[in-house]
Design a protein around this motif. Structure first.
Motif, short mmCIF file in Angstrom:
data_model
loop_
_atom_site.label_atom_id
_atom_site.label_comp_id
_atom_site.label_asym_id
_atom_site.label_seq_id
_atom_site.Cartn_x
_atom_site.Cartn_y
_atom_site.Cartn_z
N THR A 47 -17.26 -1.11 14.12
CA THR A 47 -17.95 -1.00 12.83
C THR A 47 -17.82 0.36 12.16
OG1 THR A 47 -19.99 -0.35 13.93
CG2 THR A 47 -19.68 -2.71 13.51
N ILE A 48 -17.12 1.29 12.77
CA ILE A 48 -17.04 2.65 12.23
C ILE A 48 -15.74 2.82 11.45
CG2 ILE A 48 -17.01 5.11 12.79
CD1 ILE A 48 -18.48 4.30 15.43
N LEU A 49 -15.87 3.07 10.16
CA LEU A 49 -14.71 3.29 9.30
C LEU A 49 -14.15 4.68 9.58
CD1 LEU A 49 -12.95 2.32 6.88
CD2 LEU A 49 -14.60 3.48 5.40
N ILE A 50 -12.87 4.74 9.98
CA ILE A 50 -12.26 6.04 10.26
C ILE A 50 -11.13 6.38 9.28
CG2 ILE A 50 -12.91 6.13 12.68
CD1 ILE A 50 -10.02 5.26 13.36
N TYR A 51 -10.67 5.38 8.50
CA TYR A 51 -9.58 5.64 7.57
C TYR A 51 -9.47 4.51 6.56
CZ TYR A 51 -4.85 6.49 5.85
OH TYR A 51 -3.77 6.73 5.04
N PHE A 52 -9.10 4.86 5.33
CA PHE A 52 -8.76 3.82 4.36
C PHE A 52 -7.78 4.36 3.34
CE2 PHE A 52 -12.20 5.90 2.08
CZ PHE A 52 -11.81 5.81 0.75
N GLU A 53 -7.04 3.44 2.74
CA GLU A 53 -6.12 3.73 1.65
C GLU A 53 -6.47 2.82 0.49
OE1 GLU A 53 -2.19 4.75 4.40
OE2 GLU A 53 -2.12 3.07 3.00
N GLU A 54 -6.42 3.36 -0.73
CA GLU A 54 -6.69 2.57 -1.92
C GLU A 54 -5.37 2.28 -2.63
OE1 GLU A 54 -10.09 3.15 -4.95
OE2 GLU A 54 -8.37 4.24 -5.78
N PHE A 55 -5.23 1.06 -3.12
CA PHE A 55 -4.03 0.63 -3.83
C PHE A 55 -4.42 0.07 -5.19
CE2 PHE A 55 -3.10 0.45 0.64
CZ PHE A 55 -1.80 0.92 0.74
N ASP A 56 -3.59 0.28 -6.19
CA ASP A 56 -3.84 -0.26 -7.53
C ASP A 56 -3.73 -1.78 -7.55
OD1 ASP A 56 -4.30 2.23 -8.67
OD2 ASP A 56 -2.19 2.52 -9.16
N ASN A 57 -3.03 -2.33 -6.58
CA ASN A 57 -2.75 -3.76 -6.52
C ASN A 57 -3.15 -4.25 -5.13
OD1 ASN A 57 -1.32 -6.16 -5.86
ND2 ASN A 57 0.21 -5.71 -7.42
N TYR A 58 -4.05 -5.23 -5.07
CA TYR A 58 -4.52 -5.68 -3.75
C TYR A 58 -3.41 -6.31 -2.91
CZ TYR A 58 -5.05 -10.44 -5.62
OH TYR A 58 -4.84 -11.67 -6.16
N HIS A 59 -2.38 -6.82 -3.56
CA HIS A 59 -1.25 -7.38 -2.79
C HIS A 59 -0.60 -6.28 -1.93
CE1 HIS A 59 -1.42 -11.30 -4.62
NE2 HIS A 59 -1.38 -10.76 -5.82
N ASP A 60 -0.54 -5.07 -2.47
CA ASP A 60 0.04 -3.94 -1.73
C ASP A 60 -0.83 -3.57 -0.53
OD1 ASP A 60 2.11 -3.83 -3.57
OD2 ASP A 60 1.21 -2.19 -4.73
N ALA A 61 -2.14 -3.67 -0.70
CA ALA A 61 -3.06 -3.37 0.41
C ALA A 61 -2.87 -4.37 1.56
CB ALA A 61 -4.50 -3.39 -0.07
N PHE A 62 -2.73 -5.65 1.22
CA PHE A 62 -2.55 -6.66 2.25
C PHE A 62 -1.17 -6.53 2.91
CE2 PHE A 62 -6.20 -8.25 0.07
CZ PHE A 62 -6.94 -8.89 1.05
N ALA A 63 -0.17 -6.12 2.14
CA ALA A 63 1.17 -5.88 2.72
C ALA A 63 1.12 -4.69 3.68
CB ALA A 63 2.18 -5.64 1.62
N ARG A 64 0.38 -3.65 3.31
CA ARG A 64 0.25 -2.46 4.17
C ARG A 64 -0.43 -2.82 5.48
NH1 ARG A 64 1.75 2.35 6.19
NH2 ARG A 64 0.12 3.91 6.11
N GLU A 65 -1.42 -3.69 5.42
CA GLU A 65 -2.13 -4.13 6.63
C GLU A 65 -1.16 -4.73 7.63
OE1 GLU A 65 -5.53 -7.35 8.03
OE2 GLU A 65 -4.55 -7.57 6.09
N LYS A 66 -0.23 -5.51 7.14
CA LYS A 66 0.73 -6.19 8.02
C LYS A 66 1.66 -5.18 8.64
CE LYS A 66 -0.18 -10.56 6.53
NZ LYS A 66 -1.57 -10.53 6.83
#
Length: 66
Positions: A47-66
């Protein structure tokens, strides 16, 4: 297009990592903390957030996750 976020969570012992992606970071983290997130995060109390990245396009965020 809606923004997106890729994030990494850990547990209190810093022994487990979880990578996820979402359109609403605050809501998603709250879900994990309330035990309503992924089964994996609930099982290992991740449950502890240690890092995040913000993307202008949510499709890019989901691609980064993979």
């Amino acid at each position: 297009m809606q923004k997106g976020y890729t994030y990494i969570l850990t547990n209190n012992n810093l022994t487990v990592l979880y990578v996820g992606a979402t359109k609403d970071l605050k809501n998603r983290i709250d879900c994990h903390k309330d035990g309503k997130g992924a089964v994996f995060t609930k099982k290992y109390n991740v449950t502890i957030l240690i890092y995040f990245e913000e993307f202008d396009n949510y499709h890019d965020a989901f691609a980064r996750e993979k």
